[in-house]
Design a protein around this motif. Structure first.
Motif, PDB file in Angstrom:
ATOM      1  N   LYS A  96       0.602  -1.046  -0.213  1.00 52.05           N
ATOM      2  CA  LYS A  96      -0.086   0.584   0.057  1.00 52.05           C
ATOM      3  C   LYS A  96       0.607   1.186   0.336  1.00 52.05           C
ATOM      4  N   ARG A  97       0.497   1.976  -0.625  1.00 50.29           N
ATOM      5  CA  ARG A  97       0.989   3.408  -1.387  1.00 50.29           C
ATOM      6  C   ARG A  97       0.857   4.670  -0.443  1.00 50.29           C
ATOM      7  N   SER A  98       0.685   5.558  -0.067  1.00 49.62           N
ATOM      8  CA  SER A  98       0.006   6.935   0.079  1.00 49.62           C
ATOM      9  C   SER A  98       0.982   8.075  -0.615  1.00 49.62           C
ATOM     10  N   ASP A  99      -0.314   8.859  -0.632  1.00 43.15           N
ATOM     11  CA  ASP A  99       0.135   9.748  -2.525  1.00 43.15           C
ATOM     12  C   ASP A  99       0.985  10.733  -2.577  1.00 43.15           C
ATOM     13  N   GLN A 133       4.583   8.648  -1.230  1.00 41.94           N
ATOM     14  CA  GLN A 133       4.970   7.527  -0.931  1.00 41.94           C
ATOM     15  C   GLN A 133       5.882   6.802  -1.814  1.00 41.94           C
ATOM     16  N   ARG A 134       7.094   7.177  -2.052  1.00 42.78           N
ATOM     17  CA  ARG A 134       8.167   6.070  -2.484  1.00 42.78           C
ATOM     18  C   ARG A 134       9.048   5.212  -1.225  1.00 42.78           C
ATOM     19  N   THR A 163       6.973   1.505   4.262  1.00 42.17           N
ATOM     20  CA  THR A 163       7.283   3.200   5.457  1.00 42.17           C
ATOM     21  C   THR A 163       8.426   2.612   6.429  1.00 42.17           C
ATOM     22  N   GLN A 182       5.562  -0.472   7.396  1.00 41.08           N
ATOM     23  CA  GLN A 182       5.289  -1.690   7.243  1.00 41.08           C
ATOM     24  C   GLN A 182       6.785  -2.398   7.069  1.00 41.08           C
TER      25      GLN A 182
END
Length: 247
Positions: free
Chosen positions: A173-176, A178-179, A182, A185
């Motif tokens: 899963k990635r937020s806007d 985010q590369r 985290t 994660q």
């Protein structure tokens, strides 16, 4: 199970953790303790002292009632699954008969729940299991535990959390903007991989399996006693009447 509880308490005490161990509390500070916590269970499974059964409900398959069937709530569905899990997953029908013992008492201890009516219904259902399974030498009693006081439930919380995170690919899963993953994660993904590999190793050593799928029902071969015998079994429930949710 009581001996396992004692060992789990010792792990928690040795690492200075006084609060409840929960999946959502996993952090860098307690990571090694949480690993040791689940490893304590895995050691008991591998030795044969504890049998491991895990249930999955594949939500891709959405239950559809027939025209004459009433809708049921999520809580009612949860308790129906409890019952089916107890009825089938442990192979109680194939429980070895105890020499010189007239009756075997099975103590079912579940995480407490706020729905008293459903709890009472489950207790009544379980009382009928010996008749349904044709094991009149067995008596089933059910009690509910407070997870804050039950390490055995806390270790399950970790395994269920890891299964849900891994199965739903939460590490992807990635937020806007985010590369990559985290820190949280990455930590959870490492924990999930440890749990998966541990279960895979147990399955290989105790069942001789070369392949292991965390989210599929483990095979029985031609022997129905394998509902009971293996140290580890996975059971996935799919409703008979269902639609497939492609999302």
């Amino acid at each position: 199970m009581d001996r396992l509880d004692t060992r789990l308490r010792m792990v928690r005490s040795d690492d200075g953790i006084s609060g409840e161990i929960k999946w959502k509390s996993l952090s860098e500070a307690n990571y090694e303790c949480y690993i040791e916590f689940v490893d304590t269970l895995f050691e008991s499974i591998l030795s044969g002292e504890v049998k491991f059964r895990q249930m999955f409900l594949d939500r891709t398959f959405v239950w559809q009632p027939k025209r004459d069937q009433a809708e049921i709530t999520d809580i009612e569905s949860q308790f129906k699954l409890y019952y089916q899990f107890l009825k089938h997953a442990f192979g109680l029908k194939y429980l070895p008969r105890a020499a010189g013992v007239d009756q075997i008492e099975l103590l079912v201890r579940l995480d407490n729940h706020s729905s008293q009516p459903n709890k009472e219904k489950l207790v009544d259902f379980c009382a009928t299991l010996p008749r349904i399974l044709e094991r009149h030498d067995v008596r089933v009693s059910v009690s509910f535990l407070n997870s804050k006081k039950a390490p055995r439930i806390q270790v399950w919380d970790l395994l269920i959390g890891a299964a849900g995170s891994h199965g739903n690919r939460m590490h992807l899963k990635r937020s806007d903007g985010q590369r990559g993953m985290t820190k949280k994660q990455k930590l959870r993904d490492n924990f999930c991989k440890h749990v998966y590999q541990s279960l895979k190793n147990i399955d290989a050593q105790t069942r001789g399996s070369k392949a292991f799928n965390w989210f599929e029902t483990t095979g029985l071969g031609t022997n129905f006693a394998n509902f009971y015998e293996p140290n580890l079994r996975i059971r996935k429930f799919i409703p008979k009447q269902h639609l497939v949710d492609a999302g």
